[in-house]
Every structure is written in C-alpha cells, then in structure tokens.
Design an enzyme around this catalytic site. Structure first.
Site, mmCIF file in Angstrom:
data_model
loop_
_atom_site.group_PDB
_atom_site.id
_atom_site.type_symbol
_atom_site.label_atom_id
_atom_site.label_comp_id
_atom_site.label_asym_id
_atom_site.label_seq_id
_atom_site.Cartn_x
_atom_site.Cartn_y
_atom_site.Cartn_z
ATOM 1 N N LYS A 145 -23.172 16.722 5.859
ATOM 2 C CA LYS A 145 -22.290 17.091 6.951
ATOM 3 C C LYS A 145 -22.259 15.961 7.983
ATOM 4 O O LYS A 145 -23.299 15.484 8.423
ATOM 5 C CB LYS A 145 -22.752 18.401 7.598
ATOM 6 C CG LYS A 145 -21.858 18.894 8.723
ATOM 7 C CD LYS A 145 -20.479 19.242 8.211
ATOM 8 C CE LYS A 145 -19.589 19.782 9.323
ATOM 9 N NZ LYS A 145 -18.206 20.019 8.857
ATOM 10 N N SER A 176 0.829 -1.206 0.000
ATOM 11 C CA SER A 176 0.000 0.000 0.000
ATOM 12 C C SER A 176 0.864 1.256 0.000
ATOM 13 O O SER A 176 1.668 1.448 -0.902
ATOM 14 C CB SER A 176 -0.979 -0.039 1.176
ATOM 15 O OG SER A 176 -1.928 -1.058 0.994
#
Length: 329
Positions: free
Chosen positions: A177, A125
């Site tokens: 949000k 990764s």
C-alpha cells in the site's frame, strides 16, 4: 460656486448611468442575436458546420482522459455534413488511459466514416497510439513519431530527509500500500509490482501496433523499445503509410473512399470554440467582448481556469518533447 460644483457632480453621475445602460443594451442585443441564430437551426447547434465538408480534428499537446475531446469525436460521427475526418496530430503523448479512451472513440468514428491521420511535427507515444485508430497515417519526412512504450516514474527524497534529520512514519494496511514511497527505498516487491503493471500496458500497446499495422509481434517488439523515428524511418518500418501533409491525406480520402477532394476542410476544435461559431454568433461574441471592455472587465475573467496539466498513473510520453520543435537540441 457651490451650485456649479453640484451641477458638475450631477452631470458626472448622469454620464456614468448612461454608459452603464448603453453597455447593458449592447449585451442584450448580442445575446438576442446569438439566441435567434441558434434557435433558427442555421448554426447546426453550437458548432455551425451544416454544409458538406471534411473535418479536421486537432489532437495537440499532452493527451489526457478528456471528455471534451470524446464528445467532439461523437459529434463528428453523428453529423451527416462531415464526409470524412483528418486527425491532425502534434503531440508528445500523455497518459496511457487518455490515449486508450481517445483511440476507442476514434475507432467508433471510423466505423461510420473515413478517418486519416496526419502527423505534424510530433506524434509520439500516446500520440502515435491515437494515429493507429485511423485507416491511413501520413507523416512529414522529418516528423517525429514512434516512442512506443509505457513508463511510470516516482521520486525519492529520503536521502535528503536523512540529512535534515526528518523521519516519516507510515501505518499501512498491506506491504504494498502506497508503494513505492518517496520517503524510503522501495522494496523489491513494489518495483516488481510496478514492472508488472507497466509490462501489461506495454503488451496491450504493442498488440495494438501489431493489429493495426499488420506487423508480427517480433517485428513490433524490435521497434517498440521506446525509440523515436522520423517520418521517413517510420515509413520504412511500416509504422506510417505515406510521406506528406494534409493534401496527401485529402488525396487518399478521394482515391480510397471517393470523397470529393474539393470539399472544404474545416477545423473542429475543443480548444477554441470561437472558431466553430457561425458568423452571426461571432458578431454577438465580439459585441459582448466590447461591452466587457467598456466595463473594464475584459481581462478580469481568466480564459483558462484548469491550470497546468498533471499526468497521473501510467504514461506514454516522449520526454524529448520539451525541445523546440521536438528535435535538434
């Protein structure tokens, strides 16, 4: 009898006083030795690597946006005694931003001097992302690498809260949000938003692989489904250049850049600064440690106040890394 007791108390007080002054004297001498050595310039500042050498930079553990690592890379770039750099990578990855920041710092370093990556047990990764910054990647036959991809995870506890009869109300400025929230099933728009963020970062990562490994994007996408590779498999897929260890990395520096392969390889570490200290300064450090032991304070000051690493945001991390040696379980 009372007189004898008073004399004994006075002697004990005197003995304690003498011990304290001896300890203070040791600390003062140690500080003076370290200060004189650094002031003389013999230690090349704090690091003490003033003679020609090949630098070994360990990139180990979980990768974060670490200012210390970037500072050390910049020191390597500016130190004329460093003729080349070996990145020793043993990492499952970490935050995507941490990998990006380290990658960019290493590319700036590679513009000034040769950089080769050597993957140890694990370089996956973001660990592989950092390896891409080098001009040549070496891995062991059984090293684990790849895991090209990005992820973002979030927990869900609303079913447990329902069973407990607990409600969580939210007042938010917009529908996305603080989404997704662990306290309610995320709306499809929130999932799509996160997928867009992950997809954009994934495109950047795979573009990096395509550019640095000279592979077409179709080939990269076929390799970048999150899978891991052994070093041998990665060599066949052209994700690494060579099977071997540090000796292979040094040999490549000699053949490709004319670096003297007999130069010493010295570790530049951000984790154990004591290893980087010149000999006289290590003596001073030992004297200070001895003084702290005499005062009973050696174990009173923790060595690591940072606590466990927490990853926020996008993650490029291979989760199998919690297995012993990265494989076989």
């Amino acid at each position: 009898m009372s007189l004898d007791a008073d004399v004994l108390v006075d002697r004990r007080r005197l003995r304690r006083s003498v011990t304290v002054w001896r300890v203070l004297a040791v600390i003062a001498i140690a500080a003076a030795v370290a200060a004189l050595f650094v002031a003389s310039g013999a230690g090349d500042g704090f690091v003490g690597k003033s003679t020609p050498h090949i630098a070994r930079l360990p990139i180990e553990g979980v990768i974060t946006d670490d200012r210390d690592t970037v500072d050390r890379i910049e020191e390597l770039a500016d130190n004329d005694a460093v003729k080349a750099v070996i990145l020793y990578i043993n990492s499952p990855g970490g935050s995507t931003t941490g990998g990006e920041v380290t990658y960019n710092a290493l590319r700036r370093l590679a513009e000034k001097k040769p950089v080769v990556a050597q993957i140890g047990t694990l370089g996956a990764s973001a660990g592989y992302m950092i390896a891409l910054a080098s001009d040549h990647i070496v891995a062991h036959y059984t090293s684990l690498t790849g895991s090209i991809g990005v992820l973002m995870q979030y927990g869900q506890v609303h079913k447990m809260l329902d069973k407990l009869g607990i409600e969580v109300d939210t007042v938010q400025s917009g529908p996305l949000k603080a989404e997704p929230s662990p306290f309610s099933t995320p709306p499809q728009a929130a999932v799509q938003m996160l997928q867009g963020v992950v997809g954009d970062s994934y495109d950047w990562f795979t573009g990096l692989v395509s550019e640095r490994r000279n592979l077409d994007m179709a080939t990269v996408r076929g390799l970048a489904d999150g899978r891991i590779f052994t070093g041998h498999q990665a060599l066949q897929a052209k994700l690494v250049d060579e099977i071997g260890g540090e000796m292979a990395a040094v040999d490549w520096l000699g053949k490709s850049h004319g670096i003297d392969v007999k130069l010493p390889v010295r570790t530049w570490s951000t984790d154990n600064e004591l290893e980087d200290l010149p000999f006289a300064s290590r003596i001073g450090h030992g004297l200070v440690q001895g003084a702290l032991s005499a005062l009973g304070l050696k174990d009173a000051i923790p060595l690591d106040l940072a606590g466990p690493t927490q990853l926020d945001g996008l993650v490029s991390l291979w989760h199998g890394s919690n297995l012993p040696d990265g494989a076989g379980q």
